[in-house]
Design a protein around this motif. Structure first.
Motif, PDB file in Angstrom:
ATOM      1  N   TYR A  50       0.803  -1.212   0.000  1.00 28.87           N
ATOM      2  CA  TYR A  50       0.000   0.000   0.000  1.00 28.87           C
ATOM      3  C   TYR A  50       0.839   1.266   0.000  1.00 28.87           C
ATOM      4  CZ  TYR A  50      -3.745  -3.202   1.143  1.00 28.87           C
ATOM      5  OH  TYR A  50      -4.635  -4.237   1.095  1.00 28.87           O
ATOM      6  N   CYS A  51       2.091   1.164   0.400  1.00 35.95           N
ATOM      7  CA  CYS A  51       2.955   2.336   0.531  1.00 35.95           C
ATOM      8  C   CYS A  51       3.728   2.584  -0.767  1.00 35.95           C
ATOM      9  CB  CYS A  51       3.928   2.130   1.687  1.00 35.95           C
ATOM     10  SG  CYS A  51       5.105   3.471   1.884  1.00 35.95           S
ATOM     11  N   ASN A  52       3.499   3.731  -1.373  1.00 36.89           N
ATOM     12  CA  ASN A  52       4.191   4.062  -2.619  1.00 36.89           C
ATOM     13  C   ASN A  52       5.692   4.217  -2.406  1.00 36.89           C
ATOM     14  OD1 ASN A  52       1.970   4.019  -4.338  1.00 36.89           O
ATOM     15  ND2 ASN A  52       1.407   6.099  -3.782  1.00 36.89           N
ATOM     16  N   TYR A  53       6.095   4.783  -1.264  1.00 37.32           N
ATOM     17  CA  TYR A  53       7.530   4.921  -0.986  1.00 37.32           C
ATOM     18  C   TYR A  53       8.183   3.541  -0.940  1.00 37.32           C
ATOM     19  CZ  TYR A  53      11.970   5.834   1.189  1.00 37.32           C
ATOM     20  OH  TYR A  53      13.322   5.882   1.438  1.00 37.32           O
ATOM     21  N   PHE A  54       7.558   2.612  -0.233  1.00 41.60           N
ATOM     22  CA  PHE A  54       8.110   1.259  -0.153  1.00 41.60           C
ATOM     23  C   PHE A  54       8.222   0.642  -1.546  1.00 41.60           C
ATOM     24  CE2 PHE A  54       7.651  -3.315  -0.086  1.00 41.60           C
ATOM     25  CZ  PHE A  54       8.707  -3.666   0.737  1.00 41.60           C
ATOM     26  N   LYS A  55       7.158   0.760  -2.313  1.00 44.09           N
ATOM     27  CA  LYS A  55       7.128   0.148  -3.645  1.00 44.09           C
ATOM     28  C   LYS A  55       8.212   0.721  -4.554  1.00 44.09           C
ATOM     29  CE  LYS A  55       3.505   1.033  -6.127  1.00 44.09           C
ATOM     30  NZ  LYS A  55       2.161   1.045  -6.702  1.00 44.09           N
ATOM     31  N   LYS A  56       8.443   2.031  -4.483  1.00 42.49           N
ATOM     32  CA  LYS A  56       9.384   2.683  -5.398  1.00 42.49           C
ATOM     33  C   LYS A  56      10.819   2.711  -4.897  1.00 42.49           C
ATOM     34  CE  LYS A  56       5.818   5.426  -7.487  1.00 42.49           C
ATOM     35  NZ  LYS A  56       5.229   6.722  -7.727  1.00 42.49           N
ATOM     36  N   ALA A  57      11.020   2.709  -3.580  1.00 47.24           N
ATOM     37  CA  ALA A  57      12.372   2.894  -3.052  1.00 47.24           C
ATOM     38  C   ALA A  57      12.947   1.690  -2.309  1.00 47.24           C
ATOM     39  CB  ALA A  57      12.394   4.107  -2.116  1.00 47.24           C
ATOM     40  N   VAL A  58      12.114   0.871  -1.715  1.00 41.71           N
ATOM     41  CA  VAL A  58      12.622  -0.212  -0.868  1.00 41.71           C
ATOM     42  C   VAL A  58      12.482  -1.579  -1.536  1.00 41.71           C
ATOM     43  CG1 VAL A  58      12.457  -1.319   1.394  1.00 41.71           C
ATOM     44  CG2 VAL A  58      12.059   1.144   1.186  1.00 41.71           C
ATOM     45  N   LEU A  59      11.342  -1.853  -2.119  1.00 41.41           N
ATOM     46  CA  LEU A  59      11.083  -3.165  -2.711  1.00 41.41           C
ATOM     47  C   LEU A  59      12.108  -3.532  -3.774  1.00 41.41           C
ATOM     48  CD1 LEU A  59       9.340  -5.677  -3.000  1.00 41.41           C
ATOM     49  CD2 LEU A  59       7.835  -4.377  -4.522  1.00 41.41           C
ATOM     50  N   LEU A  60      12.581  -2.563  -4.509  1.00 38.58           N
ATOM     51  CA  LEU A  60      13.548  -2.835  -5.580  1.00 38.58           C
ATOM     52  C   LEU A  60      14.885  -3.359  -5.058  1.00 38.58           C
ATOM     53  CD1 LEU A  60      12.792   0.239  -7.841  1.00 38.58           C
ATOM     54  CD2 LEU A  60      12.012  -2.110  -8.133  1.00 38.58           C
TER      55      LEU A  60
END
Length: 76
Positions: A50-60
């Motif tokens: 649900y977190c855009n920051y996580f999806k764009k900066a951490v998940l990668l």
């Protein structure tokens, strides 16, 4: 929202705790801070990202997990 399995959720939680710059040591989200502590959305979620920051900066940071989630959601 990207759907995740419970097994993937465990890995997501580990990533949040180890790499997310917006998650404090107590598991609260600094970005949601309005004078009151708010639990990190990703740490309480077991069904999706649900977190855009996580999806764009951490998940990668975990390319294998990212590819699994993309495949699970049929994303290109």
């Amino acid at each position: 929202m990207m759907k995740i399995t419970t097994k993937q959720a465990e890995k997501v939680h580990r990533l949040v705790n180890s790499l997310c710059a917006n998650c404090d040591k107590d598991g609260n989200c600094i970005l949601l801070d309005d004078g009151e502590a708010h639990r990190c959305v990703q740490l309480i979620s077991i069904y999706g990202i649900y977190c855009n920051y996580f999806k764009k900066a951490v998940l990668l940071a975990d390319k294998e997990l990212y590819e699994q989630i993309k495949k699970h959601n049929k994303l290109k």
